[in-house]
Design a protein around this motif. Sequence first.
Motif, PDB file in Angstrom:
ATOM      1  N   ALA A  94       0.793  -1.231   0.000  1.00 26.98           N
ATOM      2  CA  ALA A  94       0.000   0.000   0.000  1.00 26.98           C
ATOM      3  C   ALA A  94       0.825   1.281   0.000  1.00 26.98           C
ATOM      4  O   ALA A  94       0.516   2.214  -0.745  1.00 26.98           O
ATOM      5  CB  ALA A  94      -0.969  -0.013   1.181  1.00 26.98           C
ATOM      6  N   PRO A  95       1.887   1.409   0.814  1.00 25.86           N
ATOM      7  CA  PRO A  95       2.589   2.691   0.875  1.00 25.86           C
ATOM      8  C   PRO A  95       3.230   3.133  -0.438  1.00 25.86           C
ATOM      9  O   PRO A  95       3.629   4.298  -0.556  1.00 25.86           O
ATOM     10  CB  PRO A  95       3.652   2.455   1.953  1.00 25.86           C
ATOM     11  CG  PRO A  95       3.070   1.397   2.826  1.00 25.86           C
ATOM     12  CD  PRO A  95       2.360   0.492   1.866  1.00 25.86           C
ATOM     13  N   LEU A  96       3.336   2.245  -1.414  1.00 30.32           N
ATOM     14  CA  LEU A  96       3.910   2.634  -2.695  1.00 30.32           C
ATOM     15  C   LEU A  96       2.908   3.384  -3.567  1.00 30.32           C
ATOM     16  O   LEU A  96       3.278   3.855  -4.641  1.00 30.32           O
ATOM     17  CB  LEU A  96       4.427   1.395  -3.442  1.00 30.32           C
ATOM     18  CG  LEU A  96       5.473   0.564  -2.689  1.00 30.32           C
ATOM     19  CD1 LEU A  96       5.992  -0.548  -3.586  1.00 30.32           C
ATOM     20  CD2 LEU A  96       6.629   1.447  -2.205  1.00 30.32           C
ATOM     21  N   ARG A  97       1.662   3.495  -3.106  1.00 29.37           N
ATOM     22  CA  ARG A  97       0.635   4.266  -3.816  1.00 29.37           C
ATOM     23  C   ARG A  97       0.202   5.446  -2.951  1.00 29.37           C
ATOM     24  O   ARG A  97       0.027   5.288  -1.739  1.00 29.37           O
ATOM     25  CB  ARG A  97      -0.600   3.402  -4.108  1.00 29.37           C
ATOM     26  CG  ARG A  97      -0.417   2.400  -5.251  1.00 29.37           C
ATOM     27  CD  ARG A  97      -0.258   1.000  -4.772  1.00 29.37           C
ATOM     28  NE  ARG A  97      -0.203   0.044  -5.882  1.00 29.37           N
ATOM     29  CZ  ARG A  97       0.489  -1.079  -5.849  1.00 29.37           C
ATOM     30  NH1 ARG A  97       1.211  -1.399  -4.784  1.00 29.37           N
ATOM     31  NH2 ARG A  97       0.481  -1.908  -6.876  1.00 29.37           N
ATOM     32  N   PRO A  98      -0.014   6.619  -3.542  1.00 30.22           N
ATOM     33  CA  PRO A  98      -0.544   7.735  -2.755  1.00 30.22           C
ATOM     34  C   PRO A  98      -1.883   7.367  -2.128  1.00 30.22           C
ATOM     35  O   PRO A  98      -2.703   6.660  -2.747  1.00 30.22           O
ATOM     36  CB  PRO A  98      -0.704   8.846  -3.793  1.00 30.22           C
ATOM     37  CG  PRO A  98       0.246   8.496  -4.892  1.00 30.22           C
ATOM     38  CD  PRO A  98       0.254   6.994  -4.938  1.00 30.22           C
ATOM     39  N   ALA A  99      -2.137   7.839  -0.920  1.00 33.89           N
ATOM     40  CA  ALA A  99      -3.328   7.434  -0.170  1.00 33.89           C
ATOM     41  C   ALA A  99      -4.621   7.742  -0.913  1.00 33.89           C
ATOM     42  O   ALA A  99      -5.516   6.895  -1.006  1.00 33.89           O
ATOM     43  CB  ALA A  99      -3.331   8.125   1.197  1.00 33.89           C
ATOM     44  N   VAL A 100      -4.746   8.947  -1.457  1.00 35.15           N
ATOM     45  CA  VAL A 100      -6.005   9.307  -2.119  1.00 35.15           C
ATOM     46  C   VAL A 100      -6.187   8.527  -3.421  1.00 35.15           C
ATOM     47  O   VAL A 100      -7.309   8.192  -3.806  1.00 35.15           O
ATOM     48  CB  VAL A 100      -6.109  10.832  -2.361  1.00 35.15           C
ATOM     49  CG1 VAL A 100      -6.167  11.570  -1.026  1.00 35.15           C
ATOM     50  CG2 VAL A 100      -4.967  11.341  -3.221  1.00 35.15           C
ATOM     51  N   LEU A 101      -5.079   8.224  -4.098  1.00 36.45           N
ATOM     52  CA  LEU A 101      -5.178   7.411  -5.316  1.00 36.45           C
ATOM     53  C   LEU A 101      -5.579   5.989  -4.960  1.00 36.45           C
ATOM     54  O   LEU A 101      -6.412   5.383  -5.654  1.00 36.45           O
ATOM     55  CB  LEU A 101      -3.847   7.418  -6.060  1.00 36.45           C
ATOM     56  CG  LEU A 101      -3.782   6.533  -7.314  1.00 36.45           C
ATOM     57  CD1 LEU A 101      -4.822   6.967  -8.336  1.00 36.45           C
ATOM     58  CD2 LEU A 101      -2.388   6.558  -7.924  1.00 36.45           C
ATOM     59  N   LEU A 102      -5.006   5.441  -3.902  1.00 36.51           N
ATOM     60  CA  LEU A 102      -5.377   4.096  -3.471  1.00 36.51           C
ATOM     61  C   LEU A 102      -6.864   4.027  -3.157  1.00 36.51           C
ATOM     62  O   LEU A 102      -7.551   3.074  -3.550  1.00 36.51           O
ATOM     63  CB  LEU A 102      -4.554   3.699  -2.247  1.00 36.51           C
ATOM     64  CG  LEU A 102      -4.835   2.302  -1.680  1.00 36.51           C
ATOM     65  CD1 LEU A 102      -4.444   1.221  -2.674  1.00 36.51           C
ATOM     66  CD2 LEU A 102      -4.098   2.110  -0.354  1.00 36.51           C
ATOM     67  N   ALA A 103      -7.374   5.041  -2.456  1.00 36.80           N
ATOM     68  CA  ALA A 103      -8.803   5.066  -2.144  1.00 36.80           C
ATOM     69  C   ALA A 103      -9.638   5.070  -3.416  1.00 36.80           C
ATOM     70  O   ALA A 103     -10.654   4.366  -3.514  1.00 36.80           O
ATOM     71  CB  ALA A 103      -9.123   6.290  -1.284  1.00 36.80           C
ATOM     72  N   LYS A 104      -9.235   5.857  -4.403  1.00 34.85           N
ATOM     73  CA  LYS A 104      -9.964   5.926  -5.666  1.00 34.85           C
ATOM     74  C   LYS A 104      -9.876   4.598  -6.432  1.00 34.85           C
ATOM     75  O   LYS A 104     -10.882   4.101  -6.971  1.00 34.85           O
ATOM     76  CB  LYS A 104      -9.408   7.074  -6.514  1.00 34.85           C
ATOM     77  CG  LYS A 104      -9.922   7.159  -7.952  1.00 34.85           C
ATOM     78  CD  LYS A 104     -11.439   7.377  -8.020  1.00 34.85           C
ATOM     79  CE  LYS A 104     -11.835   8.741  -7.517  1.00 34.85           C
ATOM     80  NZ  LYS A 104     -11.423   9.839  -8.393  1.00 34.85           N
ATOM     81  N   GLN A 105      -8.690   4.015  -6.502  1.00 42.11           N
ATOM     82  CA  GLN A 105      -8.523   2.751  -7.227  1.00 42.11           C
ATOM     83  C   GLN A 105      -9.375   1.644  -6.629  1.00 42.11           C
ATOM     84  O   GLN A 105     -10.061   0.898  -7.354  1.00 42.11           O
ATOM     85  CB  GLN A 105      -7.048   2.338  -7.229  1.00 42.11           C
ATOM     86  CG  GLN A 105      -6.157   3.212  -8.088  1.00 42.11           C
ATOM     87  CD  GLN A 105      -4.688   2.854  -7.924  1.00 42.11           C
ATOM     88  OE1 GLN A 105      -4.204   2.669  -6.806  1.00 42.11           O
ATOM     89  NE2 GLN A 105      -3.981   2.754  -9.032  1.00 42.11           N
ATOM     90  N   LEU A 106      -9.350   1.518  -5.313  1.00 42.20           N
ATOM     91  CA  LEU A 106     -10.105   0.455  -4.661  1.00 42.20           C
ATOM     92  C   LEU A 106     -11.603   0.685  -4.785  1.00 42.20           C
ATOM     93  O   LEU A 106     -12.373  -0.264  -5.012  1.00 42.20           O
ATOM     94  CB  LEU A 106      -9.695   0.354  -3.193  1.00 42.20           C
ATOM     95  CG  LEU A 106      -8.270  -0.139  -2.938  1.00 42.20           C
ATOM     96  CD1 LEU A 106      -7.943  -0.083  -1.454  1.00 42.20           C
ATOM     97  CD2 LEU A 106      -8.073  -1.554  -3.474  1.00 42.20           C
ATOM     98  N   ALA A 107     -12.035   1.922  -4.638  1.00 47.26           N
ATOM     99  CA  ALA A 107     -13.464   2.219  -4.780  1.00 47.26           C
ATOM    100  C   ALA A 107     -13.938   1.919  -6.197  1.00 47.26           C
ATOM    101  O   ALA A 107     -15.021   1.353  -6.404  1.00 47.26           O
ATOM    102  CB  ALA A 107     -13.738   3.674  -4.421  1.00 47.26           C
ATOM    103  N   THR A 108     -13.124   2.294  -7.184  1.00 41.31           N
ATOM    104  CA  THR A 108     -13.493   2.028  -8.580  1.00 41.31           C
ATOM    105  C   THR A 108     -13.581   0.529  -8.842  1.00 41.31           C
ATOM    106  O   THR A 108     -14.526   0.050  -9.489  1.00 41.31           O
ATOM    107  CB  THR A 108     -12.466   2.666  -9.529  1.00 41.31           C
ATOM    108  OG1 THR A 108     -12.436   4.081  -9.302  1.00 41.31           O
ATOM    109  CG2 THR A 108     -12.832   2.398 -10.985  1.00 41.31           C
ATOM    110  N   LEU A 109     -12.600  -0.229  -8.346  1.00 40.98           N
ATOM    111  CA  LEU A 109     -12.631  -1.678  -8.516  1.00 40.98           C
ATOM    112  C   LEU A 109     -13.864  -2.279  -7.857  1.00 40.98           C
ATOM    113  O   LEU A 109     -14.491  -3.195  -8.406  1.00 40.98           O
ATOM    114  CB  LEU A 109     -11.355  -2.290  -7.933  1.00 40.98           C
ATOM    115  CG  LEU A 109     -11.218  -3.812  -8.043  1.00 40.98           C
ATOM    116  CD1 LEU A 109     -11.225  -4.266  -9.500  1.00 40.98           C
ATOM    117  CD2 LEU A 109      -9.936  -4.278  -7.341  1.00 40.98           C
ATOM    118  N   ASP A 110     -14.247  -1.757  -6.703  1.00 41.20           N
ATOM    119  CA  ASP A 110     -15.425  -2.275  -6.023  1.00 41.20           C
ATOM    120  C   ASP A 110     -16.689  -1.990  -6.826  1.00 41.20           C
ATOM    121  O   ASP A 110     -17.579  -2.841  -6.925  1.00 41.20           O
ATOM    122  CB  ASP A 110     -15.534  -1.671  -4.622  1.00 41.20           C
ATOM    123  CG  ASP A 110     -16.376  -2.525  -3.695  1.00 41.20           C
ATOM    124  OD1 ASP A 110     -16.030  -3.708  -3.506  1.00 41.20           O
ATOM    125  OD2 ASP A 110     -17.389  -2.026  -3.172  1.00 41.20           O
TER     126      ASP A 110
END
Length: 303
Positions: A94-110
Amino acid sequence: MVQVAQVAIGLYGLQQWFDGDFAPVVEVARTAEEAGVDQVSITDHVVMGENTDKYPYGPFPAPLDYPWFEPLTVLAAIAGGTRRIRLSAGVLIAPLRPAVLLAKQLATLDVMSRGRVSIGLGLGWQREEYEASGVPWEGRYTRLEEQVRVCKLLWSQAPASFRGSTVQFERIHAWPRPVQAGGIPIWFGLAPSERNVERIAELGDGWIPMEQRPELLAGHIDKLRKAFVARGRDPQHLAVRVALRPVFRDDGTPDLEATLATIPALARAGVTMVEALPLIFCRGPQDLEAFCKQLVAAGRQAA
């Protein structure tokens, strides 16, 4: 006591079945889904340094030129080709991705999977991977914690503000949100230290240990359940996914039946899901369906 009922397959190495082509992994997931497998999981490395001799869990299992496919991209492709099977990683660094981008990526995948994500998050083990990504190795635990807090915040509030030591923002709006009520289940791949037990109980829904011995897992899972209770959480909601340790015959060939026979002991220890690698037990895609059906049957019998 919650016992094993669910099973997962790991996608590691399956390009070897298709002359290096990983795109057919979507069909692999579809076959697993039809056979009753509950989850697929994929391993993450953004880049790989040359110090694989420092791998903390024994000999590193892959050469430097092994293709580590980006997990969220792969899971998105699988989401489009399946309907039921859940999507995970073991684990996303996880730390290799910016926090807000990670939130967006996971939400989009969901959203794109209609609520089928149960993501595994962790820290990795290689300093060079952080340095190449422009992320400090020091403070990675704090960074992971703040990432998860940011994800939960952005999945539930707008406008949202956050002031931590690794990420700060004021009155931002992040959409879409996950389809799953309460957000995406987060499983941590962390060692069971006292502090990590607290992290999992406070921020997580599950644990993905490297440990495979039931007698040791039982004590760690008991501590996690007690930590859940201390925070007013139902310990029966703790998910624990463990990779089965393959059993080999004297001639070096894998013994699936003997491997599956270890599941009841894991169930008694409190494991709720077991994961197996088709690469080890199948000669190729022609063996996959039968393998998955045996795995599912063994998991259900242990419940």
